[in-house]
Each structure stands twice: as C-alpha cells, then as structure tokens.
Design a protein around this motif. Sequence first.
Motif, PDB file in Angstrom:
ATOM      1  N   PHE A  53     -22.593  36.994   1.782  1.00 55.31           N
ATOM      2  CA  PHE A  53     -23.804  37.706   2.165  1.00 55.31           C
ATOM      3  C   PHE A  53     -24.712  37.972   0.965  1.00 55.31           C
ATOM      4  CE2 PHE A  53     -20.639  38.765   5.401  1.00 55.31           C
ATOM      5  CZ  PHE A  53     -21.333  38.428   6.552  1.00 55.31           C
ATOM      6  N   GLU A  54     -24.183  37.709  -0.229  1.00 53.18           N
ATOM      7  CA  GLU A  54     -24.973  37.803  -1.444  1.00 53.18           C
ATOM      8  C   GLU A  54     -25.313  36.419  -1.982  1.00 53.18           C
ATOM      9  OE1 GLU A  54     -26.101  40.626  -2.555  1.00 53.18           O
ATOM     10  OE2 GLU A  54     -25.006  41.787  -1.029  1.00 53.18           O
ATOM     11  N   GLY A  55     -25.053  35.386  -1.177  1.00 52.16           N
ATOM     12  CA  GLY A  55     -25.371  34.029  -1.603  1.00 52.16           C
ATOM     13  C   GLY A  55     -24.370  33.446  -2.578  1.00 52.16           C
ATOM     14  N   GLU A  56     -23.152  33.959  -2.574  1.00 54.72           N
ATOM     15  CA  GLU A  56     -22.127  33.478  -3.488  1.00 54.72           C
ATOM     16  C   GLU A  56     -20.910  33.002  -2.704  1.00 54.72           C
ATOM     17  OE1 GLU A  56     -21.208  36.666  -6.080  1.00 54.72           O
ATOM     18  OE2 GLU A  56     -23.233  36.802  -6.939  1.00 54.72           O
ATOM     19  N   THR A 106     -24.936  28.939   4.367  1.00 54.53           N
ATOM     20  CA  THR A 106     -23.486  28.794   4.315  1.00 54.53           C
ATOM     21  C   THR A 106     -22.952  28.412   5.684  1.00 54.53           C
ATOM     22  OG1 THR A 106     -23.352  30.494   2.601  1.00 54.53           O
ATOM     23  CG2 THR A 106     -21.313  29.913   3.730  1.00 54.53           C
ATOM     24  N   TRP A 107     -22.239  27.293   5.717  1.00 51.67           N
ATOM     25  CA  TRP A 107     -21.576  26.857   6.947  1.00 51.67           C
ATOM     26  C   TRP A 107     -20.129  27.325   6.938  1.00 51.67           C
ATOM     27  CZ3 TRP A 107     -25.054  23.585   4.444  1.00 51.67           C
ATOM     28  CH2 TRP A 107     -26.151  23.168   5.205  1.00 51.67           C
ATOM     29  N   PHE A 108     -19.641  27.729   8.102  1.00 49.74           N
ATOM     30  CA  PHE A 108     -18.253  28.132   8.262  1.00 49.74           C
ATOM     31  C   PHE A 108     -17.551  27.095   9.123  1.00 49.74           C
ATOM     32  CE2 PHE A 108     -20.530  31.835   7.041  1.00 49.74           C
ATOM     33  CZ  PHE A 108     -19.648  32.590   6.287  1.00 49.74           C
ATOM     34  N   VAL A 109     -16.624  26.378   8.534  1.00 52.64           N
ATOM     35  CA  VAL A 109     -15.993  25.227   9.191  1.00 52.64           C
ATOM     36  C   VAL A 109     -14.500  25.473   9.346  1.00 52.64           C
ATOM     37  CG1 VAL A 109     -15.623  22.739   9.097  1.00 52.64           C
ATOM     38  CG2 VAL A 109     -17.689  23.734   8.054  1.00 52.64           C
ATOM     39  N   ASP A 157     -28.744  25.562  -2.579  1.00 55.18           N
ATOM     40  CA  ASP A 157     -28.791  26.642  -1.591  1.00 55.18           C
ATOM     41  C   ASP A 157     -27.916  26.350  -0.376  1.00 55.18           C
ATOM     42  OD1 ASP A 157     -30.253  24.563  -0.551  1.00 55.18           O
ATOM     43  OD2 ASP A 157     -31.943  25.804   0.116  1.00 55.18           O
ATOM     44  N   ARG A 158     -26.961  25.420  -0.528  1.00 51.64           N
ATOM     45  CA  ARG A 158     -26.071  25.092   0.590  1.00 51.64           C
ATOM     46  C   ARG A 158     -24.611  25.212   0.159  1.00 51.64           C
ATOM     47  NH1 ARG A 158     -28.955  19.840   3.522  1.00 51.64           N
ATOM     48  NH2 ARG A 158     -30.668  21.025   4.461  1.00 51.64           N
ATOM     49  N   ARG A 159     -23.831  25.857   1.017  1.00 53.61           N
ATOM     50  CA  ARG A 159     -22.415  26.054   0.744  1.00 53.61           C
ATOM     51  C   ARG A 159     -21.628  25.928   2.045  1.00 53.61           C
ATOM     52  NH1 ARG A 159     -25.304  29.742  -2.166  1.00 53.61           N
ATOM     53  NH2 ARG A 159     -24.945  29.772  -4.449  1.00 53.61           N
ATOM     54  N   ALA A 160     -20.320  25.736   1.910  1.00 56.64           N
ATOM     55  CA  ALA A 160     -19.446  25.661   3.086  1.00 56.64           C
ATOM     56  C   ALA A 160     -18.143  26.387   2.800  1.00 56.64           C
ATOM     57  CB  ALA A 160     -19.162  24.212   3.461  1.00 56.64           C
ATOM     58  N   ILE A 161     -17.729  27.220   3.745  1.00 55.35           N
ATOM     59  CA  ILE A 161     -16.421  27.867   3.694  1.00 55.35           C
ATOM     60  C   ILE A 161     -15.533  27.103   4.666  1.00 55.35           C
ATOM     61  CG2 ILE A 161     -15.169  30.033   3.835  1.00 55.35           C
ATOM     62  CD1 ILE A 161     -17.569  30.024   1.895  1.00 55.35           C
ATOM     63  N   VAL A 162     -14.488  26.477   4.162  1.00 52.10           N
ATOM     64  CA  VAL A 162     -13.648  25.596   4.976  1.00 52.10           C
ATOM     65  C   VAL A 162     -12.283  26.253   5.194  1.00 52.10           C
ATOM     66  CG1 VAL A 162     -12.587  23.323   5.179  1.00 52.10           C
ATOM     67  CG2 VAL A 162     -14.831  23.565   4.063  1.00 52.10           C
ATOM     68  N   ALA A 163     -11.975  26.543   6.451  1.00 50.59           N
ATOM     69  CA  ALA A 163     -10.655  27.085   6.804  1.00 50.59           C
ATOM     70  C   ALA A 163      -9.770  25.934   7.242  1.00 50.59           C
ATOM     71  CB  ALA A 163     -10.782  28.116   7.918  1.00 50.59           C
ATOM     72  N   ILE A 164      -8.616  25.808   6.620  1.00 50.77           N
ATOM     73  CA  ILE A 164      -7.649  24.794   7.039  1.00 50.77           C
ATOM     74  C   ILE A 164      -6.536  25.512   7.785  1.00 50.77           C
ATOM     75  CG2 ILE A 164      -6.587  24.845   4.735  1.00 50.77           C
ATOM     76  CD1 ILE A 164      -6.746  21.784   7.106  1.00 50.77           C
ATOM     77  N   ASP A 165      -6.501  25.322   9.096  1.00 46.22           N
ATOM     78  CA  ASP A 165      -5.556  26.029   9.954  1.00 46.22           C
ATOM     79  C   ASP A 165      -4.247  25.242  10.045  1.00 46.22           C
ATOM     80  OD1 ASP A 165      -4.590  27.938  11.611  1.00 46.22           O
ATOM     81  OD2 ASP A 165      -5.880  27.484  13.321  1.00 46.22           O
TER      82      ASP A 165
END
Length: 388
Positions: A53-56, A106-109, A157-165
């Motif tokens: 939420f702070e762009g990090e 930020t994409w949440f994948v 300005d683009r990021r991705a948070i990748v969850a590996i289930d």
Amino acid sequence: MDLQERIARRRSARQGQRVVVDRDQLSPAVHRPEPVGRGPVLEQLLDALEPVFEGELPPPVAVVGPSGSGTSAVVTALFDALNDQFGGSNRAIVTTTRGGHTDPATWFVTVDGRQVESAFAFYRAVLSGVSSERVPESGVGTDDLRERIRERLARPDRRAIVAIDHHDEPETLGVERVRELLAPVADSTATVAVGHREPESHEGPAITVPPYRDHELVDVVTDRASTGLAAGALDHDAIRDLAVWAAGSAHDALAALFGAAVLASEDDAERIEPRHLETARAAVPDDGVHVARPLALSETRQQVLLELIEIESADRPIREIATAIADRSSLTDGTVKRFLYELADRGVIDRVPLPTAENGSGRRPSTVEPRFPTIAFRSLTPTRGQSL
C-alpha cells in the motif's frame, strides 16, 4: 450472496423437491469468497502485505496450517478481493497521489502447485494473473512466456505478489524453484508460500492458521448448507455432530456433507438422513488428503482411481487389484500396477501390508486403499463415466 438470492434458491428447490440447491456451495474443492471464521488470520496477512500500500514489495511471507484449516481459502479470498477492490479489469492495485500521478500497480497472483509441475505451466499461470490478454496453451516456448512476464513487469511502477499454494506437496514446485523461475523479475516480485509448513530457510513473516474450533466449524458447515441445500434438508444437531466429528478440518466436514448430499440425491430423498451422513463420513479417510489432490491428476489416473473405488479391493493384493482394473479397461495389468505404485508414492492412496501365513516366506504382499474422500471424488471427477 444477497438475501433475495437466498430466498429464490430455496423457493426453486422446494418447488422441485430437490435436496441440493447449489452443488458448488457444498463442494470441498470450492472456496467461498469470504472464509467464515478467519477474520484474525486475514488481518495478519494484510499486516504482512502492508508494504504494497506504500508502493513497495513485502518480504517473503509464509502461510502455514494443518490440512483443512483453510490456508488456501484465506489466501485465495484475500488475493481475489485485493484485485477486485483495486484493480478492476486490469487486476491490479492502482492508487493516485495528490499530484495526480499513478502509484505502483501490484498484481496478486495465486498459483496452484497441484496444477503446476513445470516451468512452462508456472510462467503461464503467472502471466494469466498479470495480463488480461489470453495466454496461449501451446505454440510458444518457456523462454517466450518468461520474456512476456519480464516485459509486463519491466516498468518500475509494476509489481506482482505471487502465492504458490501447496508448495510442500509431492510433485509440486518448491518455493526455491519458484524463486529461481522468478529471478529475471526478482526486483518486481515477492512470494507467499502456502502449505503445511514453512519453506526451508524462510526469512520473513509466518502466519499460522489454526485448526477450526468446533463452533467455528459449525458456522462453516451452516454457511455452506444454508446456500447449498434446500430448507430443512439438514438439522442443526446433525451439523453440530458433523463439526465435532471433523475435529477441526473444514475439508473433512465439507467432504462428508457433500457426500451425504450426493447419497440423499441418489436416493431421491427429501432430506439428508443419518444413514447418508454415516456412509459419507466413512468415505472420508482419517488423516487423508484433500479431494483436490486426485482431481488434479491426469484423466487416465483419475479413471484408475474410479475403478479402484468400484471394485472389491479389500484384502486383495495389488497384483489382483491391477488385474481387476485392467479387465474393466483398455490398460494392461502392468500399466495399472505402475499407476497404483506411483499414486501410493504420491500419497493419494496407501499401501497396506496384508497378513501372511505364520511360516510364510518371500516378500509380504500389500493392498492399496484410497486416502481421499471417495464419494466426493466420484461425484466431482470430470472423467466419471468415461472408459479407459
């Protein structure tokens, strides 16, 4: 689901005298958009992801818990909500500063490790999460997909948070391998490991999801039953007994509920009877695996499991079981036997030693038993009714 929709579902069900109103609402393989009784865990996960939420980028995060505790449901629900809330059609968090400039997107994948066993499949899953364009299933190589992801995340300005289930299950990509695959975009990605235990050498927040308490599990089952079953199809005492029996596992409770609903429907019953619940509970093994495990297998292996369920396999050695399944299919005894040993190595079925004569010699024979909810699997598998 709003109140009017709930009423409409019940009214439609009673007109048709059906026990099941919405099968998906009962399925242990389907996650609810808002997991019941997991508010504190969701808050902890939001705390761990606060830097976005702070762009990090946040540090590596681990979400751990026993089978049936809802680790997958929590992460999937939160990631979907973050994308829906802030991303719209672009599936990304995009905020605007006072000066009108766009902050990092930020994409949440979420990548299901049960469905991803190769670098190509992993890159395809990630690309599907960060791009609204159709991702080809064939005709392109692994290097091409990796390059597309790199281009997609090349802007600062683009990021991705990748969850590996399910990162710690057999035949899935481990977290270290995932980080190797994300190395070309390491500065633009962060990982969330979801499973029964933390990855080795994990450094970062670890969020523990506890087993459900009885009253929480009652709420989970009640929520599913209220939307998936017709009114009066299951009484509250039965729900409470089911929750106590499941001993903290939402998966086991829902697998038994789903199985009982299937049996009641097959009997053309107007409600779920104690006999349906008793049979359904017996079809959920103690310390078993999630029904999604066998559902993620190839069609041929699913068919072998379906045949295993149908034949009388108790106290029969593996070679006899393989022959019985082969006689019902186009597969050879050797192929079926190989599949059975492979599925046992994966933990989907159990090899159980058979008793031998007191003075017996040679290798002790063994049989195999399913480790998954058999009624739920039989009803949910898309290959049911097909021949091998």
